[in-house]
Design an enzyme around this catalytic site. Structure first.
Site, PDB file in Angstrom:
ATOM      1  N   HIS A 370       0.966  -1.307   0.173  1.00 29.06           N
ATOM      2  CA  HIS A 370      -0.151   0.092   0.108  1.00 29.06           C
ATOM      3  C   HIS A 370       0.611   1.197   0.279  1.00 29.06           C
ATOM      4  O   HIS A 370       0.400   2.339   0.121  1.00 29.06           O
ATOM      5  CB  HIS A 370      -0.665   0.153   1.383  1.00 29.06           C
ATOM      6  N   ARG A 561      -5.314  11.933   5.926  1.00 28.71           N
ATOM      7  CA  ARG A 561      -3.961  12.098   7.229  1.00 28.71           C
ATOM      8  C   ARG A 561      -3.538  13.526   6.583  1.00 28.71           C
ATOM      9  O   ARG A 561      -3.006  13.775   5.685  1.00 28.71           O
ATOM     10  CB  ARG A 561      -3.178  10.536   7.074  1.00 28.71           C
ATOM     11  N   LYS A 566       1.480  14.405   1.093  1.00 27.45           N
ATOM     12  CA  LYS A 566       0.009  15.170   0.590  1.00 27.45           C
ATOM     13  C   LYS A 566       0.052  16.109   0.467  1.00 27.45           C
ATOM     14  O   LYS A 566      -1.055  16.841  -0.856  1.00 27.45           O
ATOM     15  CB  LYS A 566      -0.843  14.009   1.340  1.00 27.45           C
TER      16      LYS A 566
HETATM   17  C1  26W Z   1       4.099   2.434  10.093  1.00 27.17           C
HETATM   18  C2  26W Z   1       3.706   1.769  10.236  1.00 27.17           C
HETATM   19  C3  26W Z   1       2.864   1.303   8.401  1.00 27.17           C
HETATM   20  C4  26W Z   1       2.945   1.786   7.372  1.00 27.17           C
HETATM   21  C5  26W Z   1       2.013   1.735   6.124  1.00 27.17           C
HETATM   22  C6  26W Z   1       1.455   2.075   8.865  1.00 27.17           C
HETATM   23  C7  26W Z   1       0.606   2.040   7.940  1.00 27.17           C
HETATM   24  C8  26W Z   1       0.713   2.104   6.447  1.00 27.17           C
HETATM   25  C9  26W Z   1       0.140   2.047   4.954  1.00 27.17           C
HETATM   26  C10 26W Z   1       0.638   1.733   4.183  1.00 27.17           C
HETATM   27  C11 26W Z   1      -0.632   3.086   4.899  1.00 27.17           C
HETATM   28  C12 26W Z   1      -1.657   3.113   4.712  1.00 27.17           C
HETATM   29  O1  26W Z   1      -2.848   3.461   5.033  1.00 27.17           O
HETATM   30  N1  26W Z   1      -1.229   3.644   2.957  1.00 27.17           N
HETATM   31  C13 26W Z   1      -3.351   4.141   1.985  1.00 27.17           C
HETATM   32  O2  26W Z   1      -3.483   3.050   1.515  1.00 27.17           O
HETATM   33  C14 26W Z   1      -4.733   2.919   0.614  1.00 27.17           C
HETATM   34  C15 26W Z   1      -5.590   1.975   0.026  1.00 27.17           C
HETATM   35  O3  26W Z   1      -4.939   1.255  -0.480  1.00 27.17           O
HETATM   36  C16 26W Z   1      -4.010   3.661  -0.007  1.00 27.17           C
HETATM   37  O4  26W Z   1      -5.361   4.329  -1.009  1.00 27.17           O
HETATM   38  C17 26W Z   1      -3.574   4.648  -0.159  1.00 27.17           C
HETATM   39  O5  26W Z   1      -2.426   6.167  -1.083  1.00 27.17           O
HETATM   40  C18 26W Z   1      -2.385   4.456   0.920  1.00 27.17           C
HETATM   41  O6  26W Z   1      -1.562   5.938   1.388  1.00 27.17           O
END
Ligand code: 26W
Length: 827
Positions: A370, A561, A566
């Site tokens: 993601h 966020r 962003k």
């Molecule tokens: C700190 C650990 C961590 C790292 C990354 C926690 C959470 C994340 C996620 C990957 C962040 C996230 O929510 N990414 C988002 O995922 C959405 C669903 O696929 C996308 O639409 C967004 O672009 C993306 O930023």
């Protein structure tokens, strides 16, 4: 022998929810017997509890039917493993899914209650940070609606995402206890629990035949206890189970201490174990690498896999059938320890050899990435992993050993490649969780076309070349049930009237709206609905910020966020430039705007917090300047969450999707806005690209550098000062911030921000994209003057959102990744 008669198709105390009288009686019974309150003196919150308890019984029944039919048909199941499920409130969703909102409303009215007030009593379950967690919730909805045998696993955090207030312009975090008043939706299963082990050591021995087997001993144990939530789908006949694990100590008292008379020490161990499911880590990019986070990851993975395997073994004796009957989706790398955990269970508990266990494992998992941001790719220190999970580290080393053998065989003599691809980073002595997930999965997917392309080209090029066909794209989607039907009833009704109600299950049906885009009567109704939603949002803003905003102005919204990539900063710079133009009085064509921001910053993210403060400082000056009154307002809505989104998204005219190209994996807010008739201003990033493809270049405002141009600009020595110096308007904006125009009491407040952007390379190209953004905003102004054309384009946006349903995404996963079918023929 007779099978016991345990059919429950016609439970005689079941309620017919089409009958208002029966619901009313059921509510009273639930109030008396479950809530324990006298209906005569009960308030809205008590009625919420009574109603939810009543529905929970019904959902549980639904869930049992679903589960029985899955067992009966011995279908292949899909397990969605995610550290986050951002479901928001559930009451209205269940009522809509079951089609009983009018009846329940009438029953409550008869009891002197208002359904909307009752629904407001529910706390917003924020068990997620943002996009990744909300996507998981949309996916459960689509799986339930289209009858896929899905199942979600996660953590029952006692504290979800913090709640945010703004004090002196700054974010302040408060613990958010969604369980404070209990959660009436949960089905608690104290007897359904698994032991999860940490630490200890490994003893290996050989039996007479020379077979080696290992035991993990002297461990510190925690118990994972199951809490189930039923996720309904539209139509209400299917319920997908969401099982959340809560940590419980293995012992209430440590008797050694207790016997010495040290009562406090005796219960300390209990508190320590139970912190495991205490709180959601409120960050969605940078990893802090805390031991507790790693323990949370393993805790939920281990409990889930034990549960999955137990369910499988109940029916199948042969573990080799596992991949035929099970697909497990890893929502990012957070559950990647599932790979060594399944290996461990298959070898150490089922007695399989390495080869068989590995065959099963790599055919059972799939991994969704993601994010492209390097700081968000998880790695864990070897030392920590060896101490906490010694058996898993052995397994990971061995997976890596065989994997690197393969690499060497495929690319003889390429030592560099071996180092790059290794699951273990020798230089930093860390485990690369993404490599582990890629090696252990049959499929890896990105979440938008550009994102998947960049994943293959930039993040995993070696893996992409080595494993043909492993990398695939599944563009994200959103559920139209929550993001149109539930959150925007007037527009949903208009759409149903125009094209019929089938869009609720098949979003492509919206296409028929195209024919009405030029119909002025339809446009008028569409615009009236938009205005009504803006009135509602204005009330929310008034209540939460004490600010009066005018629904006649263009509502320009950026809610997500807060993160440098962003580029909320780019937005506020543009706002300042607009403010300057308005004050200089030579801005006849700048129409009145309300610029709305909302979002949370990770508590330790210094820059993001500065950006929040800057927005609030700028808002304070602009909103109090009589020179621009009625023409520009800036609002920061505190505590953005799913419930707030449900009110703001329908009210939006202009959706801000302005990340630096090549940084936002997909975005899903962009889809929600367009589905509600907003036009997008955005970069060619993430799913914006596909949105443009669908709606057409004339119906979206695109600006800024492309991902390729960004790479090129950076490679050629980007200097943000060049862009500032070449652009007088931008220069003036920067000078104002630097000189403390918006914060006279502390003029140097934003020096760190300005310095970080301008003297440290502006990694997100805010300066480079400024001019083109301002020009795109001018095009927005011009178009909004012409309400007919605006309405036409907005309607075309709605009509062309079919692709962005999470139903399409789930059908694609089911077919291309999981190999599962729907339980009914419609999907
Ligand atoms: C700190 C650990 C961590 C790292 C990354 C926690 C959470 C994340 C996620 C990957 C962040 C996230 O929510 N990414 C988002 O995922 C959405 C669903 O696929 C996308 O639409 C967004 O672009 C993306 O930023």
């Amino acid at each position: 022998m007779h099978a016991p008669d345990s059919s429950f198709n016609d439970l005689d105390d079941g309620i017919d929810f089409s009958d208002v009288q029966q619901i009313k009686r059921g509510l009273i019974a639930s109030m008396v017997r479950v809530v324990g309150f006298d209906p005569d003196s009960a308030g809205p919150h008590d009625w919420f509890l009574a109603l939810a308890s009543l529905l929970r019984g019904h959902l549980s029944e639904q869930g049992m039917h679903t589960s029985r039919s899955q067992y009966g048909k011995d279908v292949k199941r899909v397990y969605y493993l995610s550290m986050e499920f951002l479901t928001g409130r559930r009451l209205m969703k269940h009522l809509l899914d079951l089609g009983i909102e009018p009846q329940v409303r009438a029953a409550l009215t008869a009891l002197g209650q208002n359904l909307d007030v009752v629904a407001e009593q529910e706390s917003d379950a924020a068990l997620g940070n943002g996009g990744l967690g909300r996507l998981a919730a949309c996916f459960l909805d689509s799986m339930a609606t289209h009858a896929y045998p899905g199942y979600g696993y996660g953590i029952r955090y006692e504290f979800g995402m913090f709640s945010q207030t703004i004090e002196n312009g700054q974010q302040v975090e408060h613990p958010e206890s969604w369980l404070q008043n209990g959660s009436p939706w949960e089905i608690v299963r104290h007897n359904l629990n698994y032991t999860v082990r940490f630490g200890g050591r490994i003893v290996c021995f050989r039996d007479e035949q020379g077979h080696e087997s290992c035991r993990w001993v002297d461990t510190d144990d925690v118990i994972a206890e199951a809490y189930d939530l039923k996720e309904t789908g539209f139509g209400g006949s299917i319920a997908v189970n969401l099982r959340l694990w809560s940590a419980r100590s293995t012992q209430d008292f440590d008797l050694r201490y207790f016997n010495e008379g040290n009562y406090i020490e005796a219960v300390k161990e209990k508190t320590v174990s139970e912190t495991l499911s205490k709180v959601l880590y409120p960050m969605d990019t940078t990893l802090m690498g805390q031991e507790l986070r790693l323990k949370q990851e393993y805790f939920f993975v281990s409990a889930s896999l034990q549960d999955i395997l137990a369910r499988f073994l109940k029916v199948h004796k042969n573990p080799r059938l596992f991949p035929e009957k099970t697909a497990i989706q890893l929502n990012d790398t957070h559950p990647a320890l599932a790979v060594p955990e399944l290996m461990r269970l298959l070898m150490d508990h089922c007695g399989l050899n390495w080869e068989d266990a590995w065959d099963i494992t790599r055919n059972s998992f799939a991994y969704t990435n993601h994010t492209l941001l390097p700081e968000a790719l998880e790695t864990w220190p070897l030392d920590l992993m060896e101490t906490l999970l010694p058996r898993h580290m052995e397994i990971i080393y061995r997976i890596n050993h065989y994997f690197l053998q393969d690499v060497r065989r495929t690319y003889p003599g390429d030592g560099d490649k071996v180092r790059r691809m290794s699951i273990i980073d020798d230089a930093t002595r860390r485990v690369r969780m993404a490599h582990l997930a890629v090696v252990g999965s049959a499929r890896v997917n990105g979440v938008a076309a550009l994102h998947t392309h960049l994943l293959r080209e930039r993040v995993f090029p070696d893996f992409d070349r080595m494993y043909e066909g492993k990398f695939v794209n599944v563009t994200n989607g959103i559920t139209q049930r929550r993001w149109l039907l539930q959150s925007n009833p007037p527009l949903a009704a208009l759409v149903s009237e125009a094209v019929g109600p089938q869009w609720i299950r098949d979003l492509d049906r919206l296409r028929d709206l195209e024919a009405l885009a030029d119909d002025t009567a339809f446009q008028d109704r569409f615009l009236a609905i938009k205005r009504q939603a803006k009135v509602r949002a204005a009330a929310l803003i008034e209540e939460r910020c004490g600010l009066c905003v005018a629904p006649e102005t263009l509502f320009d919204i950026q809610i997500k966020r807060i993160h440098e990539y962003k580029r909320q900063l780019l937005n506020i710079l543009q706002v300042i430039a607009r403010y300057n133009r308005l004050r200089s009085a030579n801005a006849p064509d700048l129409l009145p705007r309300t610029v709305i921001f909302g979002g949370k910053a990770a508590p330790g993210y210094f820059m993001a917090k500065k950006i929040i403060r800057l927005i609030n400082d700028v808002a304070e000056i602009i909103n109090h300047d009589p020179l621009v009154r009625g023409r520009l307002r800036v609002v920061f809505v505190p505590n953005y969450n799913v419930s707030t989104a449900e009110i703001l998204i329908p009210a939006c005219d202009l959706s801000e999707q302005i990340s630096t190209a090549g940084t936002e994996a997909s975005g899903t807010g962009n889809m929600k806005f367009a589905l509600n008739g907003a036009l997008t201003i955005g970069t060619l990033d993430g799913a914006n690209i596909e949105i443009r493809e669908e709606v057409g270049g004339d119906n979206i405002f695109i600006f800024g550098q492309t991902a390729e141009e960004v790479a090129h600009t950076k490679a050629n020595g980007y200097n943000p000062w060049d862009w500032v110096n070449a652009d007088e308007e931008l220069r003036r904006v920067i000078d104002m911030i630097r000189d403390g125009f918006f914060n006279m009491e502390q003029p140097d407040r934003y020096h760190p921000l300005i310095n970080a952007v301008l003297n440290q390379g502006d990694p997100f190209l805010v300066m480079a994209d400024f001019r083109s953004y301002v020009e795109a905003q001018a095009a927005v102004d011009a178009l909004y003057l012409d309400q007919r054309t605006w309405a036409r384009k907005a309607i075309l946006n709605v009509a062309r959102m079919g692709k962005f349903s999470s139903d399409r995404a789930i059908h694609t996963y089911a077919r291309d990744i999981w190999g599962v079918g729907s339980m009914v023929a419609d999907a």
